[in-house]
Design a protein around this motif. Structure first.
Motif, PDB file in Angstrom:
ATOM      1  N   PHE A 144      -6.838   2.530   8.258  1.00 17.56           N
ATOM      2  CA  PHE A 144      -5.980   3.516   8.916  1.00 17.56           C
ATOM      3  C   PHE A 144      -4.665   2.850   9.313  1.00 17.56           C
ATOM      4  O   PHE A 144      -4.664   1.858  10.052  1.00 17.56           O
ATOM      5  N   GLY A 145      -3.569   3.402   8.810  1.00 18.72           N
ATOM      6  CA  GLY A 145      -2.254   2.777   9.035  1.00 18.72           C
ATOM      7  C   GLY A 145      -1.662   2.312   7.711  1.00 18.72           C
ATOM      8  O   GLY A 145      -0.452   2.278   7.547  1.00 18.72           O
ATOM      9  N   ASN A 146      -2.531   1.965   6.742  1.00 20.21           N
ATOM     10  CA  ASN A 146      -2.031   1.490   5.440  1.00 20.21           C
ATOM     11  C   ASN A 146      -1.911   2.636   4.432  1.00 20.21           C
ATOM     12  O   ASN A 146      -2.522   3.679   4.611  1.00 20.21           O
ATOM     13  N   ASP A 147      -1.178   2.367   3.354  1.00 19.68           N
ATOM     14  CA  ASP A 147      -1.140   3.324   2.244  1.00 19.68           C
ATOM     15  C   ASP A 147      -2.453   3.235   1.483  1.00 19.68           C
ATOM     16  O   ASP A 147      -3.148   2.217   1.544  1.00 19.68           O
ATOM     17  N   GLY A 148      -2.753   4.288   0.736  1.00 19.44           N
ATOM     18  CA  GLY A 148      -3.995   4.248  -0.025  1.00 19.44           C
ATOM     19  C   GLY A 148      -3.873   5.009  -1.320  1.00 19.44           C
ATOM     20  O   GLY A 148      -2.976   5.840  -1.484  1.00 19.44           O
ATOM     21  N   ASP A 149      -4.776   4.704  -2.226  1.00 17.99           N
ATOM     22  CA  ASP A 149      -4.734   5.384  -3.516  1.00 17.99           C
ATOM     23  C   ASP A 149      -6.005   6.197  -3.705  1.00 17.99           C
ATOM     24  O   ASP A 149      -7.110   5.712  -3.489  1.00 17.99           O
ATOM     25  N   PHE A 150      -5.816   7.438  -4.135  1.00 19.71           N
ATOM     26  CA  PHE A 150      -6.954   8.294  -4.405  1.00 19.71           C
ATOM     27  C   PHE A 150      -7.328   8.186  -5.868  1.00 19.71           C
ATOM     28  O   PHE A 150      -6.460   8.216  -6.743  1.00 19.71           O
TER      29      PHE A 150
END
Ligand code: MSP
Length: 529
Positions: A325-331
């Motif tokens: 939580f707080g970071n970018d992420g990839d779906f």
């Protein structure tokens, strides 16, 4: 009186139907809200829709519908998303509602009264997509730094005296190190403010779709001043009762809108003699298979589609667990399948299933299963014995650690701790291998292993409640601790599900009480295609 906890999502533009990014922000707030409720807080969890401004007006015109009917429709799709995703918001604010307009105008009047707003003329760049003003120096290749197109604007405008708040904002950040999170965003904001602040245009005459400026109806309020004031209008501002929940504990926002929340909003509030919120927690952005999500690319992910395909709690779990939580992420669908299979099906589901089915084999009789019991020692002694298990006895301390993490919006750390508890429970069950125990000689030993494992599962279910309320309830239902297969969400909610009362509670499961056999898989494996 229990302690208050006020948490908000951004209010969503109704220019389009909800996508995964919207679901993500609200889900994070839902988890935090649920945790705090279960920890005994008096929680106010607010979400809603941002219905004014040029962007929404344009979308309505493009659809050939008047803005009010258009926003009525799209706003409804956000309320529907909340139902589908099992969000527990206590309120839903719409900026077109009378109660909001009254609050926004009251804030305006206060700023006028305090001499914080003056009438002037704006000429400069504006991006409709971002609903933001940009200085010439900020443009990159003729576009906004976000890549959005900009247009030149010249019109009479009221200005908020933002420039005079520069030093006070910097002092405020200094004195409140937890105001902007995570730290990387805090640094960004501080350097932006140190770079100098211009007075901010806070009204429009060319856009008509907004809250009228009190006393000068040629103007409508700038959509961000209008929108930000939802956080106080929803709790009753200007009536003093808004102070029951204000200052908010946390505004959760995406990284793209941090400046509005961490610079403009506290400045507006301080200028109106209102305390700023305690924390602005900013999260990262989701991409889809590595690509930026956008309507023009056509790779928008529909959260309702995910729930239909993968299941509600599976979707909630993936979104919260996949990215810090707080970071970018990839779906990616592959990652989602992997996570569901490896954590939900193989670890949590399997633990519950094999434990219950083994217990039913050795403590069952004609369709009834009993909580294991000792044949030699009394109930209390038996329960004491179980709590000598180091994993089980760590639950209470673990809950205290989770509380500290959740107070800091560290959702990912809590999930790590829960998964570690699940892993330790699986390891305990495997090592103790109750199926190898010779019950003719060591009946009690086997009963104790089973009882201990069931108690661990009981604790895990409570830890999971804020994240996967339905599945956690199903586990508690099978442990015969809740009578309803669906979560009960009324006044007795707290008494039934309270983490304070239940986690680490010795003898939560009463030996010899009945259990319910599992008839369906808790988390079916997703078949690889
Ligand atoms: N209306 C404003 C907020 C006003 S709050 C006083 C707004 N609305 S929005 O609908 O465009 O965005 C709402 C939230 O969704 C933002 O926090 C934004 O970061 C989030 N997301 C939109 N796309 C996203 C992703 N692809 N990933 C994660 N969150 C993203 O801004």
């Amino acid at each position: 009186m229990s302690k208050k906890y006020y948490i908000t999502t951004p209010i969503y533009y109704v220019n389009d139907i909800p996508h995964i990014g919207h679901a993500y922000t609200t889900l994070a707030c839902d988890v935090l809200a649920r945790f705090h409720r279960l920890a005994g807080y008096d929680v106010k969890f607010l979400t809603g829709t941002d219905e004014h401004g040029q962007k929404v007006e344009k979308s309505a015109i493009a659809k050939g519908i008047d803005p009010q009917s258009f926003t009525d429709q799209v706003s409804e799709s956000f309320r529907n998303l909340a139902k589908v995703m099992n969000f527990s918001n206590d309120d839903f604010i719409r900026t077109t509602a009378a109660r909001h307009k009254a609050g926004a105008q009251a804030l305006w009047n206060k700023l006028i009264e305090n001499d914080e707003i003056y009438l002037g003329k704006y000429d400069g760049w504006y991006s409709v997509r971002d609903e933001a003003f940009y200085a010439e120096s900020e443009l990159v290749d003729g576009k906004a730094p976000t890549g959005a197109p900009v247009e030149w604007m010249e019109e009479p405008s009221y200005f908020f005296k933002l420039s005079k708040w520069q030093d006070r904002l910097l002092k405020f950040y200094e004195e409140n190190p937890d105001f902007i999170k995570p730290a990387s965003r805090r640094n960004e904001v501080i350097s932006f403010v140190k770079g100098g602040l211009n007075d901010l245009s806070v009204s429009r005459t060319t856009c008509k779709w907004g809250v009228p400026v009190p006393g000068n109806e040629e103007h409508v309020m700038y959509v961000w001043l209008d929108a930000l004031s939802n956080y106080i209008s929803a709790i009753g501002y200007p009536d003093e009762k808004y102070k029951d929940y204000w200052p908010a504990d946390v505004h959760v926002v995406g990284k793209d809108i941090i400046r509005f929340h961490a610079v403009y909003w506290p400045a507006f509030l301080m200028a109106a003699n209102i305390a700023p919120p305690k924390t602005i927690m900013s999260h990262g952005w989701w991409t889809n298979d590595g690509e930026k999500i956008s309507k023009s690319v056509g790779n928008v992910i529909d959260p309702i589609g995910l729930v239909k395909e993968f299941g509600l709690d599976q979707t909630r779990w993936f979104l919260m667990r996949e990215v810090i939580f707080g970071n970018d992420g990839d779906f990616s669908r592959e990652r989602m399948k992997m996570r569901i299979n490896s954590e939900l099906a193989n670890k949590i589901g399997n633990l519950v299933q094999r434990t219950l089915s083994f217990v039913s084999k050795v403590c069952g009789n004609q369709g009834t299963i009993w909580v294991p019991i000792s044949s030699t020692v009394g109930l209390e002694e038996f329960k004491d014995e179980a709590y000598k298990n180091p994993v089980l006895s760590s639950c209470m301390g673990l809950y205290e650690e989770c509380k500290i993490a959740m107070f800091q919006q560290n959702i990912s750390l809590v999930l790590d701790k829960i998964m570690s508890l699940v892993d330790q429970t699986n390891a305990y069950f495997n090592d103790a291998a109750p199926w190898n125990i010779d019950t003719a000689n060591e009946f009690d030993k086997q009963q104790l292993v089973l009882y201990t494992t069931l108690e661990l599962i009981r604790n895990i279910a409570f830890f999971l409640l804020p994240f996967m309320p339905k599945s956690a309830n199903t586990i508690l239902y099978h442990l015969h601790l809740i009578d309803s297969p669906e979560p009960i969400e009324d006044d007795i909610y707290f008494m039934l599900y309270s983490l304070e009362i239940n986690i680490g509670k010795q003898g939560g499961l009463i030996p010899n009480a009945p259990l319910r056999p599992l008839t369906e898989q808790l988390f079916p494996r997703i078949q690889e295609k």
